[in-house]
Design a protein around this motif. Sequence first.
Motif, PDB file in Angstrom:
ATOM      1  N   ALA A 229      50.786  23.605   8.646  1.00  0.00           N
ATOM      2  CA  ALA A 229      50.128  22.466   9.314  1.00  0.00           C
ATOM      3  C   ALA A 229      50.839  21.183   8.941  1.00  0.00           C
ATOM      4  O   ALA A 229      51.668  21.157   8.027  1.00  0.00           O
ATOM      5  CB  ALA A 229      48.673  22.397   8.860  1.00  0.00           C
ATOM      6  N   SER A 230      50.503  20.116   9.666  1.00  0.00           N
ATOM      7  CA  SER A 230      51.031  18.808   9.288  1.00  0.00           C
ATOM      8  C   SER A 230      49.998  17.769   9.693  1.00  0.00           C
ATOM      9  O   SER A 230      49.174  18.025  10.583  1.00  0.00           O
ATOM     10  CB  SER A 230      52.367  18.540   9.977  1.00  0.00           C
ATOM     11  OG  SER A 230      52.146  18.220  11.328  1.00  0.00           O
ATOM     12  N   PRO A 231      50.020  16.597   9.069  1.00  0.00           N
ATOM     13  CA  PRO A 231      49.018  15.592   9.427  1.00  0.00           C
ATOM     14  C   PRO A 231      49.162  15.147  10.882  1.00  0.00           C
ATOM     15  O   PRO A 231      48.184  14.783  11.512  1.00  0.00           O
ATOM     16  CB  PRO A 231      49.304  14.421   8.480  1.00  0.00           C
ATOM     17  CG  PRO A 231      50.317  14.874   7.501  1.00  0.00           C
ATOM     18  CD  PRO A 231      50.918  16.156   7.981  1.00  0.00           C
ATOM     19  N   SER A 232      50.379  15.220  11.432  1.00  0.00           N
ATOM     20  CA  SER A 232      50.532  14.738  12.807  1.00  0.00           C
ATOM     21  C   SER A 232      50.200  15.809  13.836  1.00  0.00           C
ATOM     22  O   SER A 232      49.708  15.501  14.914  1.00  0.00           O
ATOM     23  CB  SER A 232      51.956  14.234  13.045  1.00  0.00           C
ATOM     24  OG  SER A 232      52.885  15.255  12.826  1.00  0.00           O
ATOM     25  N   ARG A 233      50.435  17.083  13.534  1.00  0.00           N
ATOM     26  CA  ARG A 233      50.255  18.131  14.541  1.00  0.00           C
ATOM     27  C   ARG A 233      49.085  19.071  14.253  1.00  0.00           C
ATOM     28  O   ARG A 233      48.838  19.987  15.036  1.00  0.00           O
ATOM     29  CB  ARG A 233      51.534  18.984  14.668  1.00  0.00           C
ATOM     30  CG  ARG A 233      52.810  18.185  14.729  1.00  0.00           C
ATOM     31  CD  ARG A 233      52.958  17.407  15.992  1.00  0.00           C
ATOM     32  NE  ARG A 233      53.327  18.251  17.101  1.00  0.00           N
ATOM     33  CZ  ARG A 233      53.362  17.848  18.371  1.00  0.00           C
ATOM     34  NH1 ARG A 233      53.028  16.623  18.656  1.00  0.00           N
ATOM     35  NH2 ARG A 233      53.733  18.673  19.317  1.00  0.00           N
ATOM     36  N   GLY A 234      48.403  18.877  13.134  1.00  0.00           N
ATOM     37  CA  GLY A 234      47.278  19.765  12.783  1.00  0.00           C
ATOM     38  C   GLY A 234      47.790  21.152  12.409  1.00  0.00           C
ATOM     39  O   GLY A 234      48.942  21.320  12.001  1.00  0.00           O
ATOM     40  N   ILE A 235      46.911  22.168  12.616  1.00  0.00           N
ATOM     41  CA  ILE A 235      47.294  23.546  12.274  1.00  0.00           C
ATOM     42  C   ILE A 235      48.311  24.052  13.311  1.00  0.00           C
ATOM     43  O   ILE A 235      48.058  23.991  14.508  1.00  0.00           O
ATOM     44  CB  ILE A 235      46.062  24.497  12.284  1.00  0.00           C
ATOM     45  CG1 ILE A 235      45.011  24.036  11.267  1.00  0.00           C
ATOM     46  CG2 ILE A 235      46.476  25.944  12.046  1.00  0.00           C
ATOM     47  CD1 ILE A 235      45.225  24.427   9.842  1.00  0.00           C
TER      48      ILE A 235
END
Length: 449
Positions: free
Chosen positions: A175-181
């Motif tokens: 996951a990433s804070p910009s793209r979610g899971i």
Amino acid sequence: MAGLTSWRSTRVPFLTKPKPSPLHHRPNNFSMNPNPGAGNRFPVTSIKAQQAEASTVNKEDELKAKEWEVRMLQEEVAASQGIRIRRRPPTGPPVHYVGPFEFRIQNEGNTPRNILEEIVWNKDVEVSQMKQRKPLSSLKKSLDNAPPTRDFVGALREANHRTGFPGLIAEVKKASPSRGILREDFDPVEIAKAYEKGGAACLSVLTDEKYFKGSFENLEAIRNAGVKCPLLCKEFVVDAWQIFYARVKGADAILLIAAVLPDLDIKYMTKICKMLGLTALVEVHDEREMDRVLAIEGVELIGINNRNLETFEVDISNTKKLLEGERGQLICQKDIIVVGESGLFTPDDIAYVQEAGVKAVLVGESIVKQSDPGKGISGLFGKDISFGNHFGVGPKVVFETWSIQPKLEQCAQDNAAAHGTSIPFLTFIDLLGFECGVSSRNHIKVLEI
Ligand SMILES: O=P(O)(O)OC[C@@H](O)[C@@H](O)c1c[nH]c2ccccc12
């Protein structure tokens, strides 16, 4: 951008006469009575006891004030290099010597200005807790038994020569804070194995838990599962302790972000990396960061992030922009490998950054989302790049061995039989965990490559 450069820039004139810098703002005299007006109500002994106590309190305050001054100085140095990320919340000096004006700043300073700053502040707290549980001395002991690291840059160069495409660093990213899971059924070891089979030269493993749902357990598990690709520990490094920790957990390389670390830290940390056998991937996002990093001796791998970590904007032309003109020439002269990072989805994207001059790419989202991430690699390059990977016919190596020669020869035959091809000796040596070059312990000497 402007206005984020230093503490001073956040200050609003409060008094009409010029104010001293915050660094010089501390009163000379720290022996303030913590209980003003109460002095003569106590008998002599109590006054003495109270004085002793007050002096201890004063010493502590003074120490805190010194620490704060050092921190402010560090922030100022960072700001002078264009670093907008503050390493910690600037909560200000001990309360008893701040005026009402500074008190207001103290509150403002408790709010991160962007996601990268939030991550860094969080990391700072996390690392100080981890350091208490596992002090450097115990990490150093674990290093005594650590297996040798793998050649990260060598693997990228080899893949680039072998395939004619930029060497792939495939990212194990949940996951990433910009793209979610990005992937619900996330098995880090399975993904790593699929990447390796699909032709990745190296792997990147996110270890940040809070924002990327990664972990050091993932890194360790991938290393212990027999994956041969060198591993990049994808962390937000704010303290050299993390580099030792990454090495203990099986990393071969670690990320250093120029938007977070001042020059001196990058210099010092790249030296620590060298000492530990790790490769430092120094990440930049703009021209200023690139120029700072190019001026640092000993950097051999630079990543250009197409994503702005403060705003999440992605623009792959950033790679091109930073490699144009003199910067590109200097990079060639210094024989630095450049990695194009983030936002790469199609064969055209790969061709674009390759044309710009990268010899490697770092890719997460576009391949981790595929049901078979290994096949995702073929989709990304428009071609199967797994041929000759790891067991392909490699460079001819002439070497001399003593005591382990029979074992090595047997191993060569077994491998050749298993894979129907002759195995480059370098690969053997690597597989057996020996170092290339003269090794008195293992009695191997590579004479000619
Ligand atoms: O998923 P992408 O867009 O392919 O990006 C991968 C990698 O470049 C990205 O995860 C990354 C690059 N630099 C970082 C620093 C911290 C966290 C993550 C990153």
